[in-house]
Design a protein around this motif. Structure first.
Motif, PDB file in Angstrom:
ATOM      1  N   PRO A 185       0.886  -1.273  -0.243  1.00  0.00           N
ATOM      2  CA  PRO A 185      -0.051  -0.148  -0.115  1.00  0.00           C
ATOM      3  C   PRO A 185       0.978   1.155   0.112  1.00  0.00           C
ATOM      4  O   PRO A 185       2.071   1.329   0.326  1.00  0.00           O
ATOM      5  CB  PRO A 185      -0.821  -0.064   1.390  1.00  0.00           C
ATOM      6  N   GLY A 186       0.266   2.435  -0.518  1.00  0.00           N
ATOM      7  CA  GLY A 186       1.185   3.717  -0.392  1.00  0.00           C
ATOM      8  C   GLY A 186       0.239   4.629  -1.204  1.00  0.00           C
ATOM      9  O   GLY A 186      -0.696   4.335  -1.659  1.00  0.00           O
ATOM     10  N   SER A 187       0.954   5.695  -1.003  1.00  0.00           N
ATOM     11  CA  SER A 187       0.428   7.007  -1.749  1.00  0.00           C
ATOM     12  C   SER A 187       0.982   6.894  -3.192  1.00  0.00           C
ATOM     13  O   SER A 187       0.272   7.415  -4.207  1.00  0.00           O
ATOM     14  CB  SER A 187       0.954   8.328  -1.034  1.00  0.00           C
ATOM     15  N   PHE A 188       2.064   6.682  -3.286  1.00  0.00           N
ATOM     16  CA  PHE A 188       2.781   6.801  -4.739  1.00  0.00           C
ATOM     17  C   PHE A 188       2.459   7.909  -5.409  1.00  0.00           C
ATOM     18  O   PHE A 188       1.903   7.694  -6.860  1.00  0.00           O
ATOM     19  CB  PHE A 188       2.325   5.439  -5.356  1.00  0.00           C
ATOM     20  N   VAL A 208      -3.710   4.428  -1.909  1.00  0.00           N
ATOM     21  CA  VAL A 208      -4.590   4.919  -1.002  1.00  0.00           C
ATOM     22  C   VAL A 208      -5.515   6.038  -1.625  1.00  0.00           C
ATOM     23  O   VAL A 208      -4.902   6.903  -2.497  1.00  0.00           O
ATOM     24  CB  VAL A 208      -4.063   5.251   0.323  1.00  0.00           C
ATOM     25  N   PHE A 234      -7.677   2.141  -2.930  1.00  0.00           N
ATOM     26  CA  PHE A 234      -8.858   1.714  -1.838  1.00  0.00           C
ATOM     27  C   PHE A 234      -8.911   3.000  -0.921  1.00  0.00           C
ATOM     28  O   PHE A 234      -7.965   4.077  -0.831  1.00  0.00           O
ATOM     29  CB  PHE A 234      -8.030   0.690  -0.975  1.00  0.00           C
ATOM     30  N   GLY A 242     -10.168   4.140   3.126  1.00  0.00           N
ATOM     31  CA  GLY A 242     -10.488   3.451   4.591  1.00  0.00           C
ATOM     32  C   GLY A 242      -9.357   2.786   5.058  1.00  0.00           C
ATOM     33  O   GLY A 242      -8.152   3.055   4.516  1.00  0.00           O
ATOM     34  N   LEU A 243      -9.544   1.732   5.862  1.00  0.00           N
ATOM     35  CA  LEU A 243      -8.386   1.171   6.589  1.00  0.00           C
ATOM     36  C   LEU A 243      -7.849   0.060   5.924  1.00  0.00           C
ATOM     37  O   LEU A 243      -8.506  -0.589   5.216  1.00  0.00           O
ATOM     38  CB  LEU A 243      -8.964   0.578   8.122  1.00  0.00           C
ATOM     39  N   LEU A 244      -6.562   0.035   6.118  1.00  0.00           N
ATOM     40  CA  LEU A 244      -5.831  -0.954   5.218  1.00  0.00           C
ATOM     41  C   LEU A 244      -5.952  -2.384   5.936  1.00  0.00           C
ATOM     42  O   LEU A 244      -6.102  -3.208   4.812  1.00  0.00           O
ATOM     43  CB  LEU A 244      -4.324  -0.742   5.500  1.00  0.00           C
ATOM     44  N   LYS A 276       6.292  -3.210   3.046  1.00  0.00           N
ATOM     45  CA  LYS A 276       6.719  -1.604   2.913  1.00  0.00           C
ATOM     46  C   LYS A 276       8.038  -1.722   2.540  1.00  0.00           C
ATOM     47  O   LYS A 276       8.835  -2.501   3.032  1.00  0.00           O
ATOM     48  CB  LYS A 276       6.453  -0.798   4.062  1.00  0.00           C
ATOM     49  N   TYR A 316       8.242   5.237  11.694  1.00  0.00           N
ATOM     50  CA  TYR A 316       6.767   5.593  11.183  1.00  0.00           C
ATOM     51  C   TYR A 316       6.464   4.398  10.788  1.00  0.00           C
ATOM     52  O   TYR A 316       5.039   3.951  11.141  1.00  0.00           O
ATOM     53  CB  TYR A 316       6.887   6.689  10.036  1.00  0.00           C
ATOM     54  N   GLU A 317       6.975   3.452  10.137  1.00  0.00           N
ATOM     55  CA  GLU A 317       6.074   2.337   9.608  1.00  0.00           C
ATOM     56  C   GLU A 317       6.212   1.342  10.746  1.00  0.00           C
ATOM     57  O   GLU A 317       5.249   0.474  10.588  1.00  0.00           O
ATOM     58  CB  GLU A 317       7.191   1.696   8.461  1.00  0.00           C
ATOM     59  N   MET A 327       2.938   1.855  12.277  1.00  0.00           N
ATOM     60  CA  MET A 327       1.703   1.561  11.565  1.00  0.00           C
ATOM     61  C   MET A 327       1.506   0.117  11.372  1.00  0.00           C
ATOM     62  O   MET A 327       0.568  -0.625  11.615  1.00  0.00           O
ATOM     63  CB  MET A 327       1.672   1.985  10.194  1.00  0.00           C
ATOM     64  N   MET A 332       0.073  -1.240  14.834  1.00  0.00           N
ATOM     65  CA  MET A 332      -1.404  -0.779  14.903  1.00  0.00           C
ATOM     66  C   MET A 332      -2.097  -1.896  13.928  1.00  0.00           C
ATOM     67  O   MET A 332      -3.298  -2.363  14.490  1.00  0.00           O
ATOM     68  CB  MET A 332      -1.380   0.498  14.326  1.00  0.00           C
ATOM     69  N   ASN A 333      -1.724  -2.104  12.821  1.00  0.00           N
ATOM     70  CA  ASN A 333      -2.410  -3.131  11.781  1.00  0.00           C
ATOM     71  C   ASN A 333      -2.187  -4.453  12.506  1.00  0.00           C
ATOM     72  O   ASN A 333      -3.363  -5.057  12.227  1.00  0.00           O
ATOM     73  CB  ASN A 333      -1.676  -3.084  10.485  1.00  0.00           C
TER      74      ASN A 333
HETATM   75  O1  PNS Z   1       3.072   5.953   1.041  1.00  0.00           O
HETATM   76  P1  PNS Z   1       2.482   6.285   2.173  1.00  0.00           P
HETATM   77  O2  PNS Z   1       1.835   7.726   2.155  1.00  0.00           O
HETATM   78  O3  PNS Z   1       3.497   6.165   3.250  1.00  0.00           O
HETATM   79  O4  PNS Z   1       1.403   5.238   2.396  1.00  0.00           O
HETATM   80  C1  PNS Z   1       0.719   5.095   3.848  1.00  0.00           C
HETATM   81  C2  PNS Z   1      -0.438   4.165   4.021  1.00  0.00           C
HETATM   82  C3  PNS Z   1      -1.256   4.466   2.683  1.00  0.00           C
HETATM   83  C4  PNS Z   1       0.372   2.975   3.752  1.00  0.00           C
HETATM   84  C5  PNS Z   1      -1.241   4.455   5.183  1.00  0.00           C
HETATM   85  O5  PNS Z   1      -1.569   5.866   5.406  1.00  0.00           O
HETATM   86  C6  PNS Z   1      -2.397   3.807   5.159  1.00  0.00           C
HETATM   87  O6  PNS Z   1      -2.490   2.577   5.565  1.00  0.00           O
HETATM   88  N1  PNS Z   1      -3.514   4.347   5.097  1.00  0.00           N
HETATM   89  C7  PNS Z   1      -5.010   3.725   5.216  1.00  0.00           C
HETATM   90  C8  PNS Z   1      -5.656   4.011   6.436  1.00  0.00           C
HETATM   91  C9  PNS Z   1      -5.309   3.358   7.463  1.00  0.00           C
HETATM   92  O7  PNS Z   1      -5.398   2.050   7.748  1.00  0.00           O
HETATM   93  N2  PNS Z   1      -4.648   4.004   8.705  1.00  0.00           N
HETATM   94  C10 PNS Z   1      -4.164   3.342   9.987  1.00  0.00           C
HETATM   95  C11 PNS Z   1      -2.933   2.752   9.581  1.00  0.00           C
HETATM   96  S1  PNS Z   1      -2.243   2.011  11.169  1.00  0.00           S
END
Ligand code: PNS
Length: 158
Positions: A8-11, A37, A70, A72-74, A88, A98-99, A102, A105-106
């Motif tokens: 996933p990503g902004s790209f 996203v 997509f 919403g939530l990953l 990632k 940062y990663e 996340m 959390m996921n």
């Molecule tokens: O390329 P990026 O901007 O670093 O990607 C970030 C991304 C899209 C992977 C992250 O923002 C994401 O997962 N967004 C979806 C919303 C979500 O699930 N948020 C909670 C993440 S713990």
């Protein structure tokens, strides 16, 4: 053992570093979903659909790679796709902090695991936002993005 993965990503836009990660992931997993996203609060430089087109034009044919957007939530996307592993790329220690948050959390939300690929050293300095600054100022983009992305950036900032 899972053989499917979501990247996933902004790209916005995809860099050569992103493309390198996609190629390496495609060589290691049976099914790869590249997921752009959609952020309703942030327009971005390219629309999510344009980013998908740029990834497709840059990546070439891979039968087992799917490109989607997509919102919403990953973890919800992972559930809908039947995939429990996210991949990632990591460039720096800053990325890791940062990663890692996340990823935890996921995992907390839905047991989704995250694997990290260390970026190639020649790509560690690439970032979409820096590349857009260079494009906006008419600077050189060779070695930073693929030819289709370079053309799209030059058209956008012409
Ligand atoms: O390329 P990026 O901007 O670093 O990607 C970030 C991304 C899209 C992977 C992250 O923002 C994401 O997962 N967004 C979806 C919303 C979500 O699930 N948020 C909670 C993440 S713990």
């Amino acid at each position: 053992m899972s053989t499917s993965v979501i990247c996933p990503g902004s790209f916005d836009p995809p860099t050569l570093g992103h493309l390198d990660v996609f190629h390496r992931v495609a060589a290691s997993f049976d099914r790869v979903v590249i997921a752009v996203v959609v952020n309703p609060d942030k327009a971005g430089t390219f629309t999510p659909e344009e980013r998908l087109e740029l990834i497709a034009a840059s990546l070439g044919e891979h039968e087992h790679v799917e490109l989607i957007t997509f919102e919403g939530l990953l973890v919800d996307l992972c559930r809908d796709q039947g995939i429990r592993v996210v991949c990632k790329g990591l460039r720096t220690v800053g990325d890791f902090e940062y990663e890692h948050q996340m990823a935890q959390m996921n995992r907390h939300l839905a047991g989704v695991e995250t694997v990290f690929l260390s970026s190639a050293p020649e790509h560690a300095h690439l970032s979409s936002s820096l590349i857009k600054q260079i494009a906006a100022a008419g600077g050189p983009l060779t070695g930073l993005v693929s030819p289709p992305v370079q053309a799209a950036l030059q058209a956008r900032y012409a």
